[in-house]
Design an enzyme around this catalytic site. Structure first.
Site, PDB file in Angstrom:
ATOM      1  N   GLU A  73      -7.661   3.229  19.938  1.00 34.04           N
ATOM      2  CA  GLU A  73      -6.576   2.242  20.026  1.00 34.04           C
ATOM      3  C   GLU A  73      -7.096   0.883  20.493  1.00 34.04           C
ATOM      4  OE1 GLU A  73      -3.199   2.339  19.308  1.00 34.04           O
ATOM      5  OE2 GLU A  73      -3.772   4.168  18.250  1.00 34.04           O
ATOM      6  N   CYS A  80       2.879  -1.944   3.898  1.00 32.80           N
ATOM      7  CA  CYS A  80       3.612  -3.144   4.334  1.00 32.80           C
ATOM      8  C   CYS A  80       2.649  -4.080   5.075  1.00 32.80           C
ATOM      9  CB  CYS A  80       4.778  -2.749   5.229  1.00 32.80           C
ATOM     10  SG  CYS A  80       6.007  -4.058   5.466  1.00 32.80           S
ATOM     11  N   CYS A 132       5.043  -4.173  -2.357  1.00 32.33           N
ATOM     12  CA  CYS A 132       6.225  -4.645  -3.086  1.00 32.33           C
ATOM     13  C   CYS A 132       5.960  -5.940  -3.838  1.00 32.33           C
ATOM     14  CB  CYS A 132       7.398  -4.830  -2.133  1.00 32.33           C
ATOM     15  SG  CYS A 132       7.105  -6.036  -0.817  1.00 32.33           S
ATOM     16  N   CYS A 141       6.746   0.947  -2.771  1.00 30.86           N
ATOM     17  CA  CYS A 141       7.236   0.998  -1.401  1.00 30.86           C
ATOM     18  C   CYS A 141       8.332   2.035  -1.279  1.00 30.86           C
ATOM     19  CB  CYS A 141       7.753  -0.373  -0.969  1.00 30.86           C
ATOM     20  SG  CYS A 141       8.451  -0.352   0.701  1.00 30.86           S
ATOM     21  N   CYS A 148      14.859  -2.044   2.115  1.00 29.40           N
ATOM     22  CA  CYS A 148      14.220  -3.093   2.909  1.00 29.40           C
ATOM     23  C   CYS A 148      14.981  -4.410   2.750  1.00 29.40           C
ATOM     24  CB  CYS A 148      12.770  -3.262   2.467  1.00 29.40           C
ATOM     25  SG  CYS A 148      11.928  -4.653   3.246  1.00 29.40           S
TER      26      CYS A 148
END
Length: 348
Positions: free
Chosen positions: A40, A197, A204, A212, A218
């Site tokens: 992370e 995304c 998209c 998507c 969305c």
């Protein structure tokens, strides 16, 4: 900030992740708190493709938190060298020492306690809690903010605390009820933001075969505002900085000094920026350009071959054999410069 109802978002994302998400990244295997935490932190400012290799190398050198805590910060910075944002490496070392000294080497499973550790923010704490302990907690890193903002059509400035607070509350409401779904859902948010995304050219807006999952739900897509969400905040002023490097060579050794604990390249080894030995026979080399997030650097290197080695040097200065210099924690341009110059053959 109001959020409309998006039907089956959580359930559909879980199904998508299990079928199409990422399952073979090295930190997804044997998800101990140490491994999750390390991945992370590395992924905060570094691309996955780079982290995959560096993560394995870091684990080989520091296989557990006890080894990391017992190592010097110089060793940690040396292993981190080239990945930038070196505060992450220094905080890794500090955090490891706190976990060893205060928690007997075991990360706590409470997100609130995790968040108090050096270098761990709310989203990272949640990721450790979810992936390592199955604790119910929401993440909201940059990728997740973008996904949620687009799907729910959030046009607010997400650099403002009020907007982020509202988005945090919404993220917590979206968490699945079943604990068995937590990992897939959380990983799904990360995967969807990283592969579909994306900040630039999300699926998209591309003419490939990917589609998507949420294209008909969305709000950013339905209102043709994908490029405007999240709201682009005002650009940060970039400083134009010029600096000198004084590269002293003596019999196969190069003179380096450790930079201050604060400021650019904090605690890393670099060339002096002043002619500290007051030599006049310097050879001016080609300038070096280096781009940082808030600074554009133009560096002017001067090479000086010494006929004798100055004896009086400060504690944070050293004569380093050229073959060993690259093993130190170096700023990326210093490392690149040492690799590009044939300094080993410069023998006074």
């Amino acid at each position: 900030m109001k959020f409309i109802e998006i039907k089956n978002f959580t359930e559909d994302l879980i199904s998508w992740q299990r079928a199409q998400g990422r399952h073979h990244l090295p930190w997804q295997v044997n998800r101990t708190a140490y491994r999750v935490w390390l991945s992370e932190i590395m992924l905060q400012q570094t691309q996955v493709s780079t982290v995959v290799d560096r993560y394995q190398s870091f684990l080989k050198r520091f296989p557990n938190i006890q080894v990391l805590a017992g190592s010097s910060v110089d060793d940690v910075l040396a292993e981190w060298s080239g990945m930038g944002y070196y505060t992450r490496a220094r905080n890794l070392h500090k955090c490891a020492q706190v976990v060893v000294n205060e928690y007997d080497g075991n990360f706590p499973n409470d997100p609130l306690l995790l968040e108090r550790l050096p270098g761990i923010g709310k989203s990272t704490a949640a990721a450790i809690a979810v992936f390592s302990y199955g604790v119910r907690a929401a993440i909201l890193d940059g990728n997740v903010k973008r996904v949620l903002a687009r799907i729910w059509g959030v046009g607010d400035d997400l650099s403002k605390s009020a907007a982020v607070k509202s988005l945090w509350a919404h993220a917590e409401q979206l968490l699945p009820n079943k604990s068995a779904d937590l990992v897939s859902y959380t990983q799904g948010l990360m995967d969807f933001g990283a592969t579909h995304c994306t900040q630039y050219q999300p699926v998209c807006m591309r003419l490939d075969k990917k589609e998507c999952l949420f294209k008909n739900r969305c709000q950013a897509n339905l209102s043709n505002k994908v490029n405007q969400i999240p709201l682009k905040v005002k650009k940060i002023n970039v400083q134009q900085i010029e600096m000198d490097w004084w590269i002293y060579i003596y019999r196969g050794k190069v003179f380096l000094e450790k930079r201050p604990e604060n400021g650019i390249w904090a605690s890393l080894w670099s060339f002096p920026e002043q002619n500290i030995f007051n030599k006049n026979d310097a050879e001016k080399l080609n300038s070096v350009k280096h781009v940082l997030t808030h600074r554009h650097l133009k560096i002017h290197p001067y090479k000086i071959l010494l006929s004798s080695q100055p004896k009086k040097i400060k504690v944070d200065q050293a004569w380093v054999p050229l073959g060993d210099a690259l093993k130190l924690g170096l700023p990326k341009p210093v490392s690149a410069f040492l690799k590009s110059q044939d300094l080993a053959h410069d023998d006074a």
